[in-house]
Design a protein around this motif. Structure first.
Motif, PDB file in Angstrom:
ATOM      1  N   LYS A 196     -13.633 -43.105  10.371  1.00 30.15           N
ATOM      2  CA  LYS A 196     -13.169 -41.927  11.100  1.00 30.15           C
ATOM      3  C   LYS A 196     -11.727 -42.070  11.591  1.00 30.15           C
ATOM      4  CE  LYS A 196     -17.731 -40.535  12.798  1.00 30.15           C
ATOM      5  NZ  LYS A 196     -18.506 -41.066  11.780  1.00 30.15           N
ATOM      6  N   SER A 197     -11.194 -43.285  11.570  1.00 30.68           N
ATOM      7  CA  SER A 197      -9.840 -43.506  12.069  1.00 30.68           C
ATOM      8  C   SER A 197      -8.800 -43.521  10.956  1.00 30.68           C
ATOM      9  CB  SER A 197      -9.782 -44.836  12.830  1.00 30.68           C
ATOM     10  OG  SER A 197     -10.002 -45.903  11.927  1.00 30.68           O
ATOM     11  N   SER A 198      -9.202 -43.166   9.736  1.00 36.54           N
ATOM     12  CA  SER A 198      -8.259 -43.204   8.617  1.00 36.54           C
ATOM     13  C   SER A 198      -7.083 -42.277   8.878  1.00 36.54           C
ATOM     14  CB  SER A 198      -8.968 -42.775   7.325  1.00 36.54           C
ATOM     15  OG  SER A 198      -8.047 -42.721   6.271  1.00 36.54           O
ATOM     16  N   SER A 199      -5.884 -42.823   8.783  1.00 35.05           N
ATOM     17  CA  SER A 199      -4.683 -42.015   8.978  1.00 35.05           C
ATOM     18  C   SER A 199      -3.857 -41.966   7.706  1.00 35.05           C
ATOM     19  CB  SER A 199      -3.855 -42.589  10.128  1.00 35.05           C
ATOM     20  OG  SER A 199      -3.489 -43.916   9.822  1.00 35.05           O
ATOM     21  N   SER A 200      -4.499 -42.155   6.581  1.00 37.02           N
ATOM     22  CA  SER A 200      -3.808 -42.121   5.296  1.00 37.02           C
ATOM     23  C   SER A 200      -3.193 -40.745   5.080  1.00 37.02           C
ATOM     24  CB  SER A 200      -4.821 -42.405   4.177  1.00 37.02           C
ATOM     25  OG  SER A 200      -4.297 -42.048   2.928  1.00 37.02           O
ATOM     26  N   PRO A 201      -1.971 -40.687   4.524  1.00 31.54           N
ATOM     27  CA  PRO A 201      -1.347 -39.389   4.283  1.00 31.54           C
ATOM     28  C   PRO A 201      -2.094 -38.557   3.243  1.00 31.54           C
ATOM     29  CG  PRO A 201      -0.019 -41.151   3.347  1.00 31.54           C
ATOM     30  CD  PRO A 201      -1.119 -41.792   4.139  1.00 31.54           C
ATOM     31  N   THR A 202      -2.973 -39.184   2.463  1.00 31.94           N
ATOM     32  CA  THR A 202      -3.728 -38.439   1.469  1.00 31.94           C
ATOM     33  C   THR A 202      -5.136 -38.118   1.955  1.00 31.94           C
ATOM     34  OG1 THR A 202      -4.511 -40.457   0.406  1.00 31.94           O
ATOM     35  CG2 THR A 202      -2.467 -39.489  -0.443  1.00 31.94           C
ATOM     36  N   SER A 203      -5.434 -38.421   3.213  1.00 31.09           N
ATOM     37  CA  SER A 203      -6.789 -38.185   3.697  1.00 31.09           C
ATOM     38  C   SER A 203      -7.060 -36.685   3.801  1.00 31.09           C
ATOM     39  CB  SER A 203      -7.019 -38.873   5.042  1.00 31.09           C
ATOM     40  OG  SER A 203      -6.173 -38.335   6.016  1.00 31.09           O
ATOM     41  N   LEU A 204      -8.275 -36.324   3.524  1.00 32.95           N
ATOM     42  CA  LEU A 204      -8.724 -34.933   3.570  1.00 32.95           C
ATOM     43  C   LEU A 204      -9.667 -34.754   4.740  1.00 32.95           C
ATOM     44  CD1 LEU A 204      -9.808 -34.280  -0.122  1.00 32.95           C
ATOM     45  CD2 LEU A 204      -7.795 -33.374   0.999  1.00 32.95           C
ATOM     46  N   GLY A 205      -9.801 -33.522   5.179  1.00 35.50           N
ATOM     47  CA  GLY A 205     -10.850 -33.204   6.124  1.00 35.50           C
ATOM     48  C   GLY A 205     -12.182 -33.231   5.391  1.00 35.50           C
ATOM     49  N   VAL A 206     -13.254 -33.356   6.129  1.00 39.49           N
ATOM     50  CA  VAL A 206     -14.580 -33.462   5.524  1.00 39.49           C
ATOM     51  C   VAL A 206     -14.908 -32.229   4.687  1.00 39.49           C
ATOM     52  CG1 VAL A 206     -17.052 -33.657   6.005  1.00 39.49           C
ATOM     53  CG2 VAL A 206     -15.428 -35.023   7.308  1.00 39.49           C
ATOM     54  N   GLU A 207     -14.622 -31.035   5.201  1.00 36.92           N
ATOM     55  CA  GLU A 207     -14.970 -29.819   4.454  1.00 36.92           C
ATOM     56  C   GLU A 207     -14.163 -29.675   3.166  1.00 36.92           C
ATOM     57  OE1 GLU A 207     -17.645 -27.887   4.837  1.00 36.92           O
ATOM     58  OE2 GLU A 207     -18.101 -29.386   6.358  1.00 36.92           O
ATOM     59  N   ASP A 208     -12.865 -30.015   3.208  1.00 43.27           N
ATOM     60  CA  ASP A 208     -12.062 -29.970   1.979  1.00 43.27           C
ATOM     61  C   ASP A 208     -12.568 -30.999   0.974  1.00 43.27           C
ATOM     62  OD1 ASP A 208     -10.404 -27.895   2.758  1.00 43.27           O
ATOM     63  OD2 ASP A 208      -8.906 -29.232   3.634  1.00 43.27           O
ATOM     64  N   PHE A 209     -12.899 -32.187   1.451  1.00 41.05           N
ATOM     65  CA  PHE A 209     -13.446 -33.212   0.562  1.00 41.05           C
ATOM     66  C   PHE A 209     -14.752 -32.727  -0.061  1.00 41.05           C
ATOM     67  CE2 PHE A 209     -16.285 -36.842  -0.139  1.00 41.05           C
ATOM     68  CZ  PHE A 209     -15.559 -37.522  -1.106  1.00 41.05           C
ATOM     69  N   ARG A 210     -15.626 -32.134   0.753  1.00 42.12           N
ATOM     70  CA  ARG A 210     -16.919 -31.649   0.253  1.00 42.12           C
ATOM     71  C   ARG A 210     -16.721 -30.593  -0.849  1.00 42.12           C
ATOM     72  NH1 ARG A 210     -21.581 -31.781   3.131  1.00 42.12           N
ATOM     73  NH2 ARG A 210     -20.445 -31.820   5.092  1.00 42.12           N
ATOM     74  N   LEU A 211     -15.792 -29.660  -0.631  1.00 47.30           N
ATOM     75  CA  LEU A 211     -15.539 -28.617  -1.629  1.00 47.30           C
ATOM     76  C   LEU A 211     -15.004 -29.194  -2.929  1.00 47.30           C
ATOM     77  CD1 LEU A 211     -13.945 -25.858   0.616  1.00 47.30           C
ATOM     78  CD2 LEU A 211     -16.159 -25.742  -0.542  1.00 47.30           C
ATOM     79  N   LEU A 212     -14.041 -30.099  -2.827  1.00 47.14           N
ATOM     80  CA  LEU A 212     -13.467 -30.694  -4.029  1.00 47.14           C
ATOM     81  C   LEU A 212     -14.473 -31.584  -4.759  1.00 47.14           C
ATOM     82  CD1 LEU A 212      -9.922 -31.568  -2.681  1.00 47.14           C
ATOM     83  CD2 LEU A 212     -10.530 -29.706  -4.243  1.00 47.14           C
ATOM     84  N   ALA A 213     -15.239 -32.363  -4.017  1.00 44.01           N
ATOM     85  CA  ALA A 213     -16.243 -33.229  -4.631  1.00 44.01           C
ATOM     86  C   ALA A 213     -17.333 -32.409  -5.315  1.00 44.01           C
ATOM     87  CB  ALA A 213     -16.848 -34.162  -3.579  1.00 44.01           C
ATOM     88  N   ALA A 214     -17.762 -31.334  -4.687  1.00 45.71           N
ATOM     89  CA  ALA A 214     -18.781 -30.466  -5.294  1.00 45.71           C
ATOM     90  C   ALA A 214     -18.248 -29.819  -6.570  1.00 45.71           C
ATOM     91  CB  ALA A 214     -19.230 -29.399  -4.296  1.00 45.71           C
ATOM     92  N   HIS A 215     -16.996 -29.377  -6.551  1.00 46.06           N
ATOM     93  CA  HIS A 215     -16.389 -28.786  -7.741  1.00 46.06           C
ATOM     94  C   HIS A 215     -16.299 -29.821  -8.863  1.00 46.06           C
ATOM     95  CE1 HIS A 215     -13.906 -26.236 -10.224  1.00 46.06           C
ATOM     96  NE2 HIS A 215     -13.038 -27.222 -10.332  1.00 46.06           N
ATOM     97  N   LEU A 216     -15.872 -31.022  -8.528  1.00 47.99           N
ATOM     98  CA  LEU A 216     -15.793 -32.097  -9.513  1.00 47.99           C
ATOM     99  C   LEU A 216     -17.161 -32.361 -10.131  1.00 47.99           C
ATOM    100  CD1 LEU A 216     -14.222 -34.464 -10.847  1.00 47.99           C
ATOM    101  CD2 LEU A 216     -14.753 -35.803  -8.811  1.00 47.99           C
ATOM    102  N   GLY A 217     -18.192 -32.443  -9.301  1.00 47.00           N
ATOM    103  CA  GLY A 217     -19.547 -32.676  -9.796  1.00 47.00           C
ATOM    104  C   GLY A 217     -20.063 -31.549 -10.667  1.00 47.00           C
TER     105      GLY A 217
END
Length: 84
Positions: free
Chosen positions: A45-66
């Motif tokens: 939860k403390s990731s401060s990577s410049p490429t980090s995504l919010g959970v909802e954006d990650f969920r949408l992209l991961a679902a699309h990829l799948g």
């Protein structure tokens, strides 16, 4: 900065899991989503990577990829999401 965010996802076909990764394909293990259950697990939860995504954006992209992987039999090489 022009507002562009670039993020990298890795699909592990055997486990049907999508991971947030770096440009080189190394998983950050800070976020992953099971395509079988649809559950997203946030492990850093403390990731401060410049490429980090919010959970909802990650969920949408991961679902699309799948979805594309299952439809086409292979994962798409690019996923683009634009916000107005």
């Amino acid at each position: 900065m022009d507002g562009t965010l670039e993020a990298f996802l890795l699909l592990e076909e055997d486990s049907e899991t999508v991971y947030l990764s770096d440009r080189g394909g190394e998983t950050s293990d800070s976020m992953r989503m099971s395509l079988l259950s649809g559950n997203v697990e946030v492990t850093d939860k403390s990731s401060s990577s410049p490429t980090s995504l919010g959970v909802e954006d990650f969920r949408l992209l991961a679902a699309h990829l799948g979805t594309q992987w299952k439809k086409q039999g292979k994962a798409p090489t690019d996923i683009r999401k634009f916000f107005a």
